[in-house]
Design a protein around this motif. Structure first.
Motif, PDB file in Angstrom:
ATOM      1  N   LEU A   1     -12.820 -16.072 -13.821  1.00  0.00           N
ATOM      2  CA  LEU A   1     -12.521 -14.681 -14.279  1.00  0.00           C
ATOM      3  C   LEU A   1     -12.888 -14.701 -15.798  1.00  0.00           C
ATOM      4  O   LEU A   1     -12.638 -15.889 -16.190  1.00  0.00           O
ATOM      5  N   ARG A   2     -13.584 -13.957 -16.321  1.00  0.00           N
ATOM      6  CA  ARG A   2     -14.227 -13.890 -17.876  1.00  0.00           C
ATOM      7  C   ARG A   2     -13.614 -12.873 -18.539  1.00  0.00           C
ATOM      8  O   ARG A   2     -13.483 -11.560 -18.009  1.00  0.00           O
ATOM      9  N   TYR A   3     -13.328 -13.226 -19.830  1.00  0.00           N
ATOM     10  CA  TYR A   3     -13.383 -12.150 -20.686  1.00  0.00           C
ATOM     11  C   TYR A   3     -13.870 -12.545 -22.186  1.00  0.00           C
ATOM     12  O   TYR A   3     -13.992 -13.602 -22.425  1.00  0.00           O
ATOM     13  N   GLU A   4     -14.384 -11.407 -22.804  1.00  0.00           N
ATOM     14  CA  GLU A   4     -15.025 -11.589 -23.958  1.00  0.00           C
ATOM     15  C   GLU A   4     -13.896 -11.347 -25.131  1.00  0.00           C
ATOM     16  O   GLU A   4     -13.223 -10.597 -25.114  1.00  0.00           O
ATOM     17  N   VAL A   5     -14.115 -12.261 -26.162  1.00  0.00           N
ATOM     18  CA  VAL A   5     -13.302 -12.154 -27.339  1.00  0.00           C
ATOM     19  C   VAL A   5     -13.992 -11.303 -28.636  1.00  0.00           C
ATOM     20  O   VAL A   5     -15.246 -11.485 -28.792  1.00  0.00           O
ATOM     21  N   PRO A   6     -13.435 -10.130 -29.064  1.00  0.00           N
ATOM     22  CA  PRO A   6     -13.936  -9.593 -30.022  1.00  0.00           C
ATOM     23  C   PRO A   6     -14.465 -10.424 -31.221  1.00  0.00           C
ATOM     24  O   PRO A   6     -13.717 -11.440 -31.617  1.00  0.00           O
ATOM     25  N   ASP A   7     -15.542 -10.062 -31.857  1.00  0.00           N
ATOM     26  CA  ASP A   7     -16.233 -10.644 -32.996  1.00  0.00           C
ATOM     27  C   ASP A   7     -15.072 -11.096 -34.045  1.00  0.00           C
ATOM     28  O   ASP A   7     -15.177 -11.995 -34.551  1.00  0.00           O
ATOM     29  N   HIS A   8     -14.224 -10.151 -34.397  1.00  0.00           N
ATOM     30  CA  HIS A   8     -13.302 -10.395 -35.494  1.00  0.00           C
ATOM     31  C   HIS A   8     -12.192 -11.349 -35.028  1.00  0.00           C
ATOM     32  O   HIS A   8     -11.481 -11.725 -36.107  1.00  0.00           O
ATOM     33  N   PHE A   9     -12.155 -12.039 -33.876  1.00  0.00           N
ATOM     34  CA  PHE A   9     -11.270 -12.936 -33.758  1.00  0.00           C
ATOM     35  C   PHE A   9     -12.097 -14.541 -33.539  1.00  0.00           C
ATOM     36  O   PHE A   9     -11.361 -15.324 -33.205  1.00  0.00           O
ATOM     37  N   ILE A  10     -13.110 -14.576 -33.592  1.00  0.00           N
ATOM     38  CA  ILE A  10     -13.990 -15.486 -33.408  1.00  0.00           C
ATOM     39  C   ILE A  10     -14.436 -16.254 -34.872  1.00  0.00           C
ATOM     40  O   ILE A  10     -14.713 -15.355 -35.780  1.00  0.00           O
ATOM     41  N   ARG A  11     -13.931 -17.272 -35.082  1.00  0.00           N
ATOM     42  CA  ARG A  11     -14.366 -18.132 -36.407  1.00  0.00           C
ATOM     43  C   ARG A  11     -15.959 -17.749 -36.712  1.00  0.00           C
ATOM     44  O   ARG A  11     -16.906 -17.919 -35.933  1.00  0.00           O
TER      45      ARG A  11
END
Length: 195
Positions: A75-85
């Protein structure tokens, strides 16, 4: 370790007590709550990663739980850019997870959030099975829905126990009843009911 599409292999854990309530942890130094989860290391199977993450995040060991089921597929989810280093943006898209449903056979006192030097959680509580869908951070909601739905087929009728009155009282005092988004950075605060 990312796959070709930019997803990190990961495991998610739904831990049940004898009342079919799920274990819900407050992330250390944050106002967000989630199920235990963590990355699969190179050479680990998803089940090995699940037991390692379970112990690191909750202090529970193999003998404290029983595996009831797991999701068939990732099962996949994408992380919003502002949570990614910033240094990994463009490469990392999110998590792909195998979810495990566990039944706790140990006691609440077996849980130890301070087992490591960097605890993942600083508080926890038991909740009714579907409550996490109402309060989990939005970008994880679809995966939580899919995991909870797929694994709900393994639920059995709750077991009656003599201590259920005490437990029910504690639950009423701590159950989240409202989710508020306090700013545009997706910071969430949970208000609790005081019975």
């Amino acid at each position: 370790m990312l796959d070709r599409e930019g997803f990190r292999p990961n495991v998610g854990i739904i831990l049940l007590n004898t009342h079919n309530e799920v274990w819900w942890g407050k992330r250390a130094r944050e106002h967000s709550w989630q199920f235990p989860q963590g990355g699969i290391k190179y050479g680990e199977t998803p089940e090995q990663a699940m037991y390692r993450e379970l112990q690191e995040e909750t202090g529970l060991r193999h003998e404290h739980v029983k595996v009831v089921g797991r999701t068939r597929d990732w099962l996949r989810y994408e992380v919003p850019d502002h949570f990614i280093r910033r240094e990994i943006r463009g490469h990392y898209r999110g998590q792909k997870q195998i979810w495990f449903l566990l039944r706790m056979v140990g006691r609440d006192s077996d849980i130890n959030l301070r087992l490591t030097n960097t605890p993942e959680f600083d508080a926890w509580r038991w909740h009714q099975y579907w409550v996490p869908l109402e309060v989990v951070i939005e970008f994880k909601r679809d995966v939580y829905l899919k995991a909870l739905h797929e694994l709900s087929r393994f639920l059995t009728p709750p077991q009656a126990q003599g201590g259920s009155q005490r437990h029910a009282g504690r639950q009423a005092r701590q159950a989240p009843v409202l989710l508020k988004n306090n700013d545009e950075k997706d910071s969430f605060e949970i208000e609790t009911s005081n019975g």
